[in-house]
Design a protein around this motif. Structure first.
Motif, PDB file in Angstrom:
ATOM      1  N   ASN A  85       0.860  -1.192   0.000  1.00 51.98           N
ATOM      2  CA  ASN A  85       0.000   0.000   0.000  1.00 51.98           C
ATOM      3  C   ASN A  85       0.893   1.238   0.000  1.00 51.98           C
ATOM      4  O   ASN A  85       1.031   1.919   1.016  1.00 51.98           O
ATOM      5  N   PRO A  86       1.519   1.566  -1.133  1.00 53.00           N
ATOM      6  CA  PRO A  86       2.504   2.654  -1.140  1.00 53.00           C
ATOM      7  C   PRO A  86       1.944   4.017  -0.744  1.00 53.00           C
ATOM      8  O   PRO A  86       2.716   4.896  -0.345  1.00 53.00           O
ATOM      9  N   ILE A  87       0.639   4.189  -0.783  1.00 53.06           N
ATOM     10  CA  ILE A  87       0.047   5.453  -0.332  1.00 53.06           C
ATOM     11  C   ILE A  87       0.355   5.686   1.150  1.00 53.06           C
ATOM     12  O   ILE A  87       0.304   6.814   1.631  1.00 53.06           O
ATOM     13  N   LEU A  88       0.718   4.631   1.868  1.00 53.72           N
ATOM     14  CA  LEU A  88       1.059   4.749   3.285  1.00 53.72           C
ATOM     15  C   LEU A  88       2.418   5.401   3.519  1.00 53.72           C
ATOM     16  O   LEU A  88       2.714   5.814   4.640  1.00 53.72           O
ATOM     17  N   ILE A  89       3.251   5.492   2.493  1.00 52.61           N
ATOM     18  CA  ILE A  89       4.586   6.055   2.659  1.00 52.61           C
ATOM     19  C   ILE A  89       4.489   7.567   2.800  1.00 52.61           C
ATOM     20  O   ILE A  89       3.901   8.254   1.958  1.00 52.61           O
ATOM     21  N   GLU A  90       5.082   8.084   3.865  1.00 51.61           N
ATOM     22  CA  GLU A  90       5.118   9.537   4.093  1.00 51.61           C
ATOM     23  C   GLU A  90       5.820  10.200   2.920  1.00 51.61           C
ATOM     24  O   GLU A  90       6.689   9.609   2.281  1.00 51.61           O
ATOM     25  N   ARG A  91       5.467  11.433   2.663  1.00 55.26           N
ATOM     26  CA  ARG A  91       6.027  12.157   1.531  1.00 55.26           C
ATOM     27  C   ARG A  91       6.155  13.632   1.842  1.00 55.26           C
ATOM     28  O   ARG A  91       5.443  14.112   2.727  1.00 55.26           O
ATOM     29  N   PRO A  92       7.007  14.290   1.104  1.00 57.08           N
ATOM     30  CA  PRO A  92       8.034  13.791   0.206  1.00 57.08           C
ATOM     31  C   PRO A  92       9.280  13.372   0.997  1.00 57.08           C
ATOM     32  O   PRO A  92       9.557  13.900   2.068  1.00 57.08           O
ATOM     33  N   ILE A  93      10.000  12.434   0.455  1.00 58.71           N
ATOM     34  CA  ILE A  93      11.255  11.981   1.051  1.00 58.71           C
ATOM     35  C   ILE A  93      12.369  12.336   0.080  1.00 58.71           C
ATOM     36  O   ILE A  93      12.275  12.038  -1.107  1.00 58.71           O
ATOM     37  N   LEU A  94      13.406  12.962   0.603  1.00 53.25           N
ATOM     38  CA  LEU A  94      14.589  13.258  -0.192  1.00 53.25           C
ATOM     39  C   LEU A  94      15.735  12.428   0.353  1.00 53.25           C
ATOM     40  O   LEU A  94      15.933  12.365   1.570  1.00 53.25           O
ATOM     41  N   VAL A  95      16.485  11.805  -0.547  1.00 54.04           N
ATOM     42  CA  VAL A  95      17.569  10.914  -0.150  1.00 54.04           C
ATOM     43  C   VAL A  95      18.824  11.295  -0.929  1.00 54.04           C
ATOM     44  O   VAL A  95      18.783  11.467  -2.147  1.00 54.04           O
TER      45      VAL A  95
END
Length: 113
Positions: A85-95
């Motif tokens: 369920n990728p909608i669960l991933i917090e955003r935005p993430i910078l790496v």
């Protein structure tokens, strides 16, 4: 090079993308709802953030409230839940090579620039 895990429907994510574009730095955009991170990628991001997997989960999403709220899952189980369920991933993430930030608030981007 900086990688941004981006959701174009998210205003914070769009704002982060604009800041990156204006920075002149080289970056790569990953539309993580279409190109879902692997378990290893998520583990690496979580390690660079220095947080638990559960802390990377968006608790405001309906799927979280309906299926996961109150559940005591291991980090590995949370990683698998985010892949399914990728909608669960917090955003935005910078790496970057050695650091990651969740750009909330947007000013956190400057920690990686």
């Amino acid at each position: 090079m900086i990688r941004i895990y981006h959701n174009s429907r998210c205003s914070k994510s769009r704002c982060a993308l604009t800041v990156l574009e204006d920075s002149g730095k080289e970056f790569e955009v990953v539309n993580y709802l279409e190109t879902i991170p692997t378990a290893d990628e998520l583990r690496t991001i979580i390690a660079k953030l220095g947080i638990s997997a559960h802390e990377l989960v968006r608790k405001s999403e309906n799927i979280y409230k309906e299926q996961f709220k109150g559940r005591d899952l291991s980090d590995e189980e949370w990683v698998l839940a985010m892949i399914e369920n990728p909608i669960l991933i917090e955003r935005p993430i910078l790496v970057s090579d050695d650091l990651a930030v969740i750009a909330r608030p947007t000013e956190k981007i400057y920690d990686i620039l």
